[in-house]
Enzyme design. Structure first.
Site, mmCIF file in Angstrom:
data_model
loop_
_atom_site.group_PDB
_atom_site.id
_atom_site.type_symbol
_atom_site.label_atom_id
_atom_site.label_comp_id
_atom_site.label_asym_id
_atom_site.label_seq_id
_atom_site.Cartn_x
_atom_site.Cartn_y
_atom_site.Cartn_z
ATOM 1 N N ASN A 93 -0.375 -2.828 6.235
ATOM 2 C CA ASN A 93 -0.183 -1.481 7.140
ATOM 3 C C ASN A 93 -1.270 -1.258 7.915
ATOM 4 O OD1 ASN A 93 2.175 -1.292 5.507
ATOM 5 N ND2 ASN A 93 0.981 -0.418 3.972
ATOM 6 N N GLY A 99 1.601 3.099 8.561
ATOM 7 C CA GLY A 99 1.690 3.343 7.084
ATOM 8 C C GLY A 99 0.330 3.252 6.698
ATOM 9 N N HIS A 104 -9.574 0.599 5.588
ATOM 10 C CA HIS A 104 -10.440 -0.608 5.431
ATOM 11 C C HIS A 104 -9.537 -1.849 5.044
ATOM 12 C CE1 HIS A 104 -14.188 -2.705 3.171
ATOM 13 N NE2 HIS A 104 -12.992 -3.525 3.297
ATOM 14 N N HIS A 106 -6.800 -4.461 4.396
ATOM 15 C CA HIS A 106 -6.320 -4.958 2.993
ATOM 16 C C HIS A 106 -5.010 -5.728 3.123
ATOM 17 C CE1 HIS A 106 -5.128 -0.805 3.136
ATOM 18 N NE2 HIS A 106 -4.199 -1.007 2.587
ATOM 19 N N HIS A 108 -1.748 -6.252 0.874
ATOM 20 C CA HIS A 108 -0.940 -6.079 -0.167
ATOM 21 C C HIS A 108 -0.466 -7.229 -0.772
ATOM 22 C CE1 HIS A 108 -0.883 -1.548 -0.241
ATOM 23 N NE2 HIS A 108 -0.980 -1.889 1.170
HETATM 24 P P1 AMP Z 1 -2.096 1.608 2.615
HETATM 25 O O1 AMP Z 1 -1.252 2.686 2.581
HETATM 26 O O2 AMP Z 1 -1.462 0.367 3.307
HETATM 27 O O3 AMP Z 1 -3.561 1.856 3.415
HETATM 28 O O4 AMP Z 1 -2.549 1.068 1.100
HETATM 29 C C1 AMP Z 1 -3.471 1.799 0.427
HETATM 30 C C2 AMP Z 1 -3.394 1.219 -1.054
HETATM 31 O O5 AMP Z 1 -4.393 1.635 -1.913
HETATM 32 C C3 AMP Z 1 -1.942 2.081 -1.704
HETATM 33 O O6 AMP Z 1 -1.046 1.225 -2.036
HETATM 34 C C4 AMP Z 1 -2.857 2.630 -2.725
HETATM 35 O O7 AMP Z 1 -2.042 2.983 -4.027
HETATM 36 C C5 AMP Z 1 -4.021 2.163 -3.056
HETATM 37 N N1 AMP Z 1 -5.120 2.577 -3.618
HETATM 38 C C6 AMP Z 1 -5.790 4.045 -3.299
HETATM 39 N N2 AMP Z 1 -6.829 4.229 -4.163
HETATM 40 C C7 AMP Z 1 -6.986 3.101 -5.016
HETATM 41 C C8 AMP Z 1 -7.938 3.053 -5.982
HETATM 42 N N3 AMP Z 1 -8.927 3.708 -6.106
HETATM 43 N N4 AMP Z 1 -7.933 1.668 -6.645
HETATM 44 C C9 AMP Z 1 -6.841 0.652 -6.164
HETATM 45 N N5 AMP Z 1 -5.914 0.987 -5.459
HETATM 46 C C10 AMP Z 1 -5.914 2.203 -4.537
HETATM 47 ZN ZN ZN Z 2 -14.464 0.118 4.161
#
Ligand code: AMP
Ligand code: ZN
Length: 119
Positions: A93, A99, A104, A106, A108
Protein backbone atom coordinates in the site's frame (compact mmCIF):
# COMPACT_ATOMS: atom_id res chain seq x y z
CA UNK A 1 14.05 14.84 16.23
CA UNK A 2 14.47 12.83 13.02
CA UNK A 3 11.75 11.57 10.68
CA UNK A 4 12.25 8.09 12.04
CA UNK A 5 11.72 8.94 15.74
CA UNK A 6 7.97 8.49 15.54
CA UNK A 7 8.03 5.63 13.03
CA UNK A 8 6.45 2.42 14.34
CA UNK A 9 8.47 0.14 12.07
CA UNK A 10 11.75 1.94 12.86
CA UNK A 11 10.96 1.23 16.52
CA UNK A 12 10.28 -2.43 15.71
CA UNK A 13 13.57 -2.62 13.75
CA UNK A 14 15.37 -1.07 16.74
CA UNK A 15 13.74 -3.56 19.13
CA UNK A 16 11.98 -0.77 21.05
CA UNK A 17 8.59 -2.34 20.21
CA UNK A 18 8.34 -6.14 20.24
CA UNK A 19 7.49 -8.15 17.13
CA UNK A 20 7.25 -11.81 16.21
CA UNK A 21 10.27 -12.15 13.97
CA UNK A 22 10.17 -14.21 10.77
CA UNK A 23 13.58 -13.29 9.34
CA UNK A 24 16.36 -10.76 9.82
CA UNK A 25 19.60 -9.83 8.10
CA UNK A 26 21.65 -6.63 7.77
CA UNK A 27 19.19 -5.04 5.34
CA UNK A 28 15.71 -6.24 6.24
CA UNK A 29 13.42 -7.48 9.00
CA UNK A 30 10.34 -9.64 8.47
CA UNK A 31 7.74 -10.06 11.22
CA UNK A 32 4.17 -11.30 11.62
CA UNK A 33 1.42 -8.75 11.07
CA UNK A 34 -0.35 -8.00 14.36
CA UNK A 35 -3.77 -8.09 12.65
CA UNK A 36 -3.49 -10.85 10.04
CA UNK A 37 -5.75 -10.97 7.00
CA UNK A 38 -4.75 -14.52 6.15
CA UNK A 39 -3.46 -17.66 7.93
CA UNK A 40 0.05 -16.54 6.89
CA UNK A 41 0.55 -12.77 7.00
CA UNK A 42 3.91 -11.19 7.59
CA UNK A 43 5.61 -7.94 6.62
CA UNK A 44 9.03 -7.47 5.03
CA UNK A 45 10.55 -4.07 5.85
CA UNK A 46 13.89 -2.44 5.07
CA UNK A 47 15.90 -1.58 8.17
CA UNK A 48 16.55 1.87 6.75
CA UNK A 49 13.60 4.25 6.84
CA UNK A 50 12.03 4.66 3.42
CA UNK A 51 8.53 6.14 3.69
CA UNK A 52 6.91 4.27 0.80
CA UNK A 53 7.35 2.98 -2.75
CA UNK A 54 6.87 6.61 -3.84
CA UNK A 55 10.33 7.43 -2.38
CA UNK A 56 12.16 4.45 -3.90
CA UNK A 57 14.87 5.31 -6.44
CA UNK A 58 17.10 3.29 -8.75
CA UNK A 59 19.71 3.28 -5.98
CA UNK A 60 17.32 1.13 -3.91
CA UNK A 61 16.93 -1.52 -6.65
CA UNK A 62 19.17 -4.12 -4.91
CA UNK A 63 17.26 -3.66 -1.63
CA UNK A 64 13.84 -3.93 -3.30
CA UNK A 65 14.99 -6.96 -5.23
CA UNK A 66 16.28 -8.56 -2.02
CA UNK A 67 12.92 -7.95 -0.28
CA UNK A 68 10.93 -9.40 -3.18
CA UNK A 69 13.18 -12.43 -3.55
CA UNK A 70 12.74 -13.22 0.15
CA UNK A 71 8.94 -13.34 -0.18
CA UNK A 72 8.53 -16.76 -1.86
CA UNK A 73 11.13 -18.39 0.37
CA UNK A 74 9.69 -17.02 3.62
CA UNK A 75 6.11 -17.73 2.47
CA UNK A 76 6.95 -21.43 2.11
CA UNK A 77 8.83 -21.44 5.42
CA UNK A 78 5.79 -19.89 7.14
CA UNK A 79 3.44 -22.57 5.85
CA UNK A 80 2.13 -21.41 2.48
CA UNK A 81 1.65 -24.30 0.08
CA UNK A 82 3.69 -24.31 -3.13
CA UNK A 83 2.66 -22.70 -6.40
CA UNK A 84 0.38 -23.23 -8.27
CA UNK A 85 -2.25 -24.62 -5.87
CA UNK A 86 -0.92 -22.70 -2.87
CA UNK A 87 0.93 -19.47 -3.41
CA UNK A 88 0.75 -16.09 -1.74
CA UNK A 89 -0.07 -12.44 -2.31
CA UNK A 90 2.40 -9.55 -2.09
CA UNK A 91 0.80 -6.15 -1.37
CA UNK A 92 2.43 -2.74 -0.95
CA UNK A 93 0.00 0.00 0.00
CA UNK A 94 1.36 3.41 -0.97
CA UNK A 95 0.02 6.71 0.34
CA UNK A 96 -3.28 7.46 2.00
CA UNK A 97 -5.41 6.73 -1.03
CA UNK A 98 -3.34 3.59 -1.53
CA UNK A 99 -4.41 2.42 1.92
CA UNK A 100 -1.02 2.92 3.63
CA UNK A 101 -1.29 3.37 7.39
CA UNK A 102 2.33 2.90 8.47
CA UNK A 103 4.62 5.19 6.49
CA UNK A 104 7.69 2.95 6.46
CA UNK A 105 7.96 0.83 3.32
CA UNK A 106 6.68 -2.72 3.78
CA UNK A 107 5.63 -5.65 1.65
CA UNK A 108 2.69 -7.62 3.02
CA UNK A 109 3.03 -11.34 2.25
CA UNK A 110 -0.25 -13.22 2.71
CA UNK A 111 -1.20 -16.80 2.05
CA UNK A 112 -2.64 -20.02 3.40
CA UNK A 113 -5.94 -21.82 2.96
CA UNK A 114 -9.02 -19.81 1.99
CA UNK A 115 -11.21 -18.21 3.18
CA UNK A 116 -9.12 -15.38 4.60
CA UNK A 117 -10.31 -12.85 7.18
CA UNK A 118 -9.93 -10.16 4.47
CA UNK A 119 -8.57 -9.84 0.98
P1 AMP B 1 -0.49 -0.63 5.81
O1 AMP B 1 -1.95 -0.34 6.03
O2 AMP B 1 -0.19 -1.22 4.46
O3 AMP B 1 0.37 0.55 6.16
O4 AMP B 1 -0.15 -1.82 6.79
C1 AMP B 1 0.29 -1.65 8.10
C2 AMP B 1 0.21 -3.00 8.74
O5 AMP B 1 0.95 -2.97 9.94
C3 AMP B 1 -1.22 -3.44 9.12
O6 AMP B 1 -1.53 -4.67 8.44
C4 AMP B 1 -1.15 -3.62 10.64
O7 AMP B 1 -1.91 -4.71 11.11
C5 AMP B 1 0.34 -3.83 10.86
N1 AMP B 1 0.81 -3.45 12.18
C6 AMP B 1 0.52 -2.33 12.89
N2 AMP B 1 1.16 -2.33 14.07
C7 AMP B 1 1.89 -3.49 14.12
C8 AMP B 1 2.77 -4.07 15.09
N3 AMP B 1 3.04 -3.46 16.25
N4 AMP B 1 3.31 -5.27 14.81
C9 AMP B 1 3.02 -5.89 13.64
N5 AMP B 1 2.23 -5.39 12.68
C10 AMP B 1 1.66 -4.20 12.93
ZN1 ZN C 1 10.69 4.00 9.72
Amino acid sequence: MSATDNCLFCKIVAGQIPSRKVFEDDEVLAFHDINPWAPVHFLIVPKQHIASMAQVTARDAPLISHMLLLAPRLALEQGCSPYPDGGFRIVTNTGTQGGQEVHHLHFHVMGGPRPWARG
